[in-house]
Design an enzyme around this catalytic site. Structure first.
Site, PDB file in Angstrom:
ATOM      1  N   MET A  29       0.845  -1.202   0.000  1.00  0.00           N
ATOM      2  CA  MET A  29       0.000   0.000   0.000  1.00  0.00           C
ATOM      3  C   MET A  29       0.878   1.249   0.000  1.00  0.00           C
ATOM      4  O   MET A  29       0.429   2.342   0.344  1.00  0.00           O
ATOM      5  CB  MET A  29      -0.947  -0.028   1.196  1.00  0.00           C
ATOM      6  CG  MET A  29      -1.919  -1.199   1.125  1.00  0.00           C
ATOM      7  SD  MET A  29      -3.480  -0.873   1.935  1.00  0.00           S
ATOM      8  CE  MET A  29      -2.937  -0.740   3.615  1.00  0.00           C
ATOM      9  N   HIS A  36       9.030  -3.486   3.419  1.00  0.00           N
ATOM     10  CA  HIS A  36       8.767  -3.636   1.978  1.00  0.00           C
ATOM     11  C   HIS A  36      10.071  -3.885   1.213  1.00  0.00           C
ATOM     12  O   HIS A  36      10.127  -4.709   0.305  1.00  0.00           O
ATOM     13  CB  HIS A  36       8.136  -2.353   1.418  1.00  0.00           C
ATOM     14  CG  HIS A  36       6.839  -1.976   2.066  1.00  0.00           C
ATOM     15  ND1 HIS A  36       6.668  -0.829   2.792  1.00  0.00           N
ATOM     16  CD2 HIS A  36       5.635  -2.615   2.082  1.00  0.00           C
ATOM     17  CE1 HIS A  36       5.429  -0.747   3.222  1.00  0.00           C
ATOM     18  NE2 HIS A  36       4.771  -1.822   2.817  1.00  0.00           N
TER      19      HIS A  36
HETATM   20  P1  AMP Z   1       1.419  -3.037   3.371  1.00  0.00           P
HETATM   21  O1  AMP Z   1       2.004  -2.007   2.501  1.00  0.00           O
HETATM   22  O2  AMP Z   1       1.365  -2.633   4.800  1.00  0.00           O
HETATM   23  O3  AMP Z   1       0.116  -3.577   2.862  1.00  0.00           O
HETATM   24  O4  AMP Z   1       2.441  -4.264   3.318  1.00  0.00           O
HETATM   25  C1  AMP Z   1       2.836  -4.846   2.130  1.00  0.00           C
HETATM   26  C2  AMP Z   1       3.611  -6.113   2.421  1.00  0.00           C
HETATM   27  O5  AMP Z   1       4.724  -5.805   3.237  1.00  0.00           O
HETATM   28  C3  AMP Z   1       2.795  -7.153   3.202  1.00  0.00           C
HETATM   29  O6  AMP Z   1       3.103  -8.430   2.702  1.00  0.00           O
HETATM   30  C4  AMP Z   1       3.275  -6.965   4.609  1.00  0.00           C
HETATM   31  O7  AMP Z   1       3.138  -8.125   5.410  1.00  0.00           O
HETATM   32  C5  AMP Z   1       4.740  -6.642   4.371  1.00  0.00           C
HETATM   33  N1  AMP Z   1       5.289  -5.928   5.523  1.00  0.00           N
HETATM   34  C6  AMP Z   1       4.837  -4.765   6.047  1.00  0.00           C
HETATM   35  N2  AMP Z   1       5.574  -4.414   7.121  1.00  0.00           N
HETATM   36  C7  AMP Z   1       6.502  -5.380   7.287  1.00  0.00           C
HETATM   37  C8  AMP Z   1       7.550  -5.615   8.225  1.00  0.00           C
HETATM   38  N3  AMP Z   1       7.798  -4.777   9.219  1.00  0.00           N
HETATM   39  N4  AMP Z   1       8.296  -6.727   8.089  1.00  0.00           N
HETATM   40  C9  AMP Z   1       8.058  -7.611   7.092  1.00  0.00           C
HETATM   41  N5  AMP Z   1       7.096  -7.446   6.180  1.00  0.00           N
HETATM   42  C10 AMP Z   1       6.321  -6.361   6.262  1.00  0.00           C
END
Ligand code: AMP
Length: 510
Positions: A29, A36
């Site tokens: 997102m 990320h």
């Molecule tokens: P988001 O942008 O929050 O929807 O996250 C996109 C992807 O990044 C998803 O697969 C999340 O699980 C992963 N993600 C977000 N934050 C972390 C983190 N701190 N450690 C590992 N993966 C993450």
């Protein structure tokens, strides 16, 4: 490959139709952070595929309008970060393209009921349905081979795995451990919304989870009530804090080796999640199967690749056989085997030449136990009740802390019935005879008749499978792999793949 940005689904689809290479897909997102970036760089270093990341703030997964409106955005910075860390293509669609009005092809998805009835699923009504809908839509557009997700959102990860499975999409899902900032809190785009004192609350919360994990290692228990009270005493508002089984989110009990302690707190207007995995002992892989199935070669490689201890139980039976022969012990009639066994010590030591040496009462017998003479008596010796009893006990002692891969005949059924992963590795008699024949040729520079070898293997299978004590049987929960036609490396990769599906990466690195 030249960096590409697509903003319209049509453009992405046209480009997609022309691609011959497979795609790694990393949905986000935006407002990219180190979590990320780790996903992008992990995907990049895993293979030669095209690395495609999407940036789309999905309105369907926000049950709170203000949360959606306030979600942090930094698109120019994101583009630079993504390209400089291994993205080849960035897809930045707009809402109307992802959710076209009156589009009959848009399928609203429902998240697995079982997996969304707990944790965030209870507190964010409709959230996971929204996640599933957008992920399904994106997967349909991108058609990736691999999907990379973070374990930070563990419940989301399981729900997406289930979505892919139920819809038979045939996409591999790879995960990375939660990436944490300098103060221990998981990277999250929403961290940018925190005030100093709110961040301090999150740090205290993450720290308490970490301490609970460390305490669990020693005490093998967690007192949820006490922990909740302790956290709340720091003026932290807990939305939920639960101790559950990690793959079905049912309550965890003391009998579960791996469990998850997961929570969500409110820091002002912002809601944040964190979790730790609790472990009584490190994971165990049990590999059983008949002689000549490739178990020992495969097991050795797995131990090396996953940095696990290699418990070669076959070598223990062989070492004992060597000892009985050397000391002229009439093991078939001896009445005092228990006493003799109590004075025996078998230890493994790593060696730069053989990888691992086996010692029995300080004699290094690594080479000698592989002789034809030992091979011809070991099955008989391993069927002796006292011998099995003694060695199974020794093996369990070595396995108390886990973190090992063991191979043998009864590992998954008798020695480690609670192993996290059980493999039953087998191959046809023909295939095994072929392998043994080339082994003899290279090791002993002798030819051995193929039919004779087949007969020996058949006999050994019969003895192993029909002995009274711990016969060779496949555990009910073992995965059967038939290695005919596969190279050693393919078998190893297959087992590591299954291990990755069963054991969170976060646990593998602990
Ligand atoms: P988001 O942008 O929050 O929807 O996250 C996109 C992807 O990044 C998803 O697969 C999340 O699980 C992963 N993600 C977000 N934050 C972390 C983190 N701190 N450690 C590992 N993966 C993450």
């Amino acid at each position: 490959m030249e960096n590409i940005i697509f903003r319209r689904t049509k453009d992405l689809e046209n480009w997609r139709d022309d691609q011959k290479n497979d795609i790694n897909f990393i949905p986000t997102m935006g407002n990219l952070h180190n979590g990320h970036i780790k996903l992008i760089s992990t995907a990049k270093s895993s293979n030669q595929n095209i690395n495609l990341i999407s940036i789309f703030i999905n309105p369907l997964q926000f049950e709170n309008k203000a949360d959606f409106a306030n979600y942090p955005k930094s698109i120019d910075k994101d583009i630079n970060l993504a390209f400089s860390n291994g993205a080849d293509v960035i897809f930045i669609p707009n809402q109307i393209d992802i959710y076209p009005k009156n589009d009959k092809n848009l399928i609203y998805q429902k998240a697995s009921k079982e997996l969304s009835e707990s944790l965030c699923g209870i507190h964010r009504q409709g959230h996971f349905d929204g996640v599933c809908t957008v992920v399904y839509r994106l997967l349909d557009l991108v058609k990736p081979k691999n999907l990379y997700l973070g374990e930070k959102d563990w419940q989301q990860l399981l729900i997406i795995k289930n979505l892919v499975e139920v819809n038979k999409l045939g996409i591999n899902i790879k995960s990375i451990p939660t990436q944490r900032d300098y103060d221990g809190i998981p990277f999250s785009s929403r961290n940018n919304l925190l005030s100093k004192s709110e961040r301090r609350h999150m740090r205290l919360f993450s720290n308490e989870l970490y301490l609970a994990k460390e305490t669990f290692k020693k005490e093998k228990k967690v007192n949820l009530k006490q922990l909740t009270k302790k956290i709340e005493s720091k003026n932290i508002f807990i939305e939920y804090l639960e101790h559950l089984q990690p793959f079905n989110f049912k309550k965890a009990t003391l009998k579960h080796n791996i469990s998850i302690l997961a929570g969500a707190i409110r820091c002002g207007e912002t809601r944040l999640i964190d979790h730790v995995f609790l472990m009584k002992r490190k994971p165990i892989i049990a590999i059983d199967g008949p002689a000549g199935s490739g178990k020992s070669t495969v097991t050795k490689l797995i131990a090396k690749k996953l940095n696990l201890l290699y418990l070669d139980t076959g070598a223990m039976y062989r070492a004992l056989s060597w000892f009985f022969k050397e000391e002229n012990i009439n093991y078939e009639q001896e009445n005092h085997l228990d006493k003799i066994l109590s004075n025996i010590s078998i230890v493994f030591k790593s060696s730069s030449i053989s990888g691992q040496d086996v010692f029995i009462n300080n004699n290094c017998v690594t080479e000698e136990i592989r002789s034809q003479e030992i091979t011809s008596i070991v099955s008989k010796i391993s069927a002796i009740k006292e011998v099995r009893h003694y060695l199974v006990n020794e093996q369990r002692k070595i396995g108390e802390l886990g973190g090992l891969v063991a191979e043998g005949r009864d590992i998954g059924t008798t020695v480690f019935p609670d192993a996290e992963l059980k493999i039953f590795l087998t191959a046809s008699i023909n295939e095994r005879a072929k392998r043994r024949q080339s082994e003899y040729k290279s090791k002993e520079s002798k030819e051995i008749e193929f039919d004779k070898l087949k007969e020996l293997i058949r006999k050994r299978d019969f003895e192993d499978s029909n002995r009274e004590i711990s016969p060779l049987t496949k555990a009910n929960d073992a995965v059967e792999l038939i290695s005919d036609g596969y190279s050693i490396n393919e078998v190893v990769e297959k087992i590591i793949d299954i291990y990755d599906q069963k054991i969170p990466k976060e646990i593998q690195i602990q």
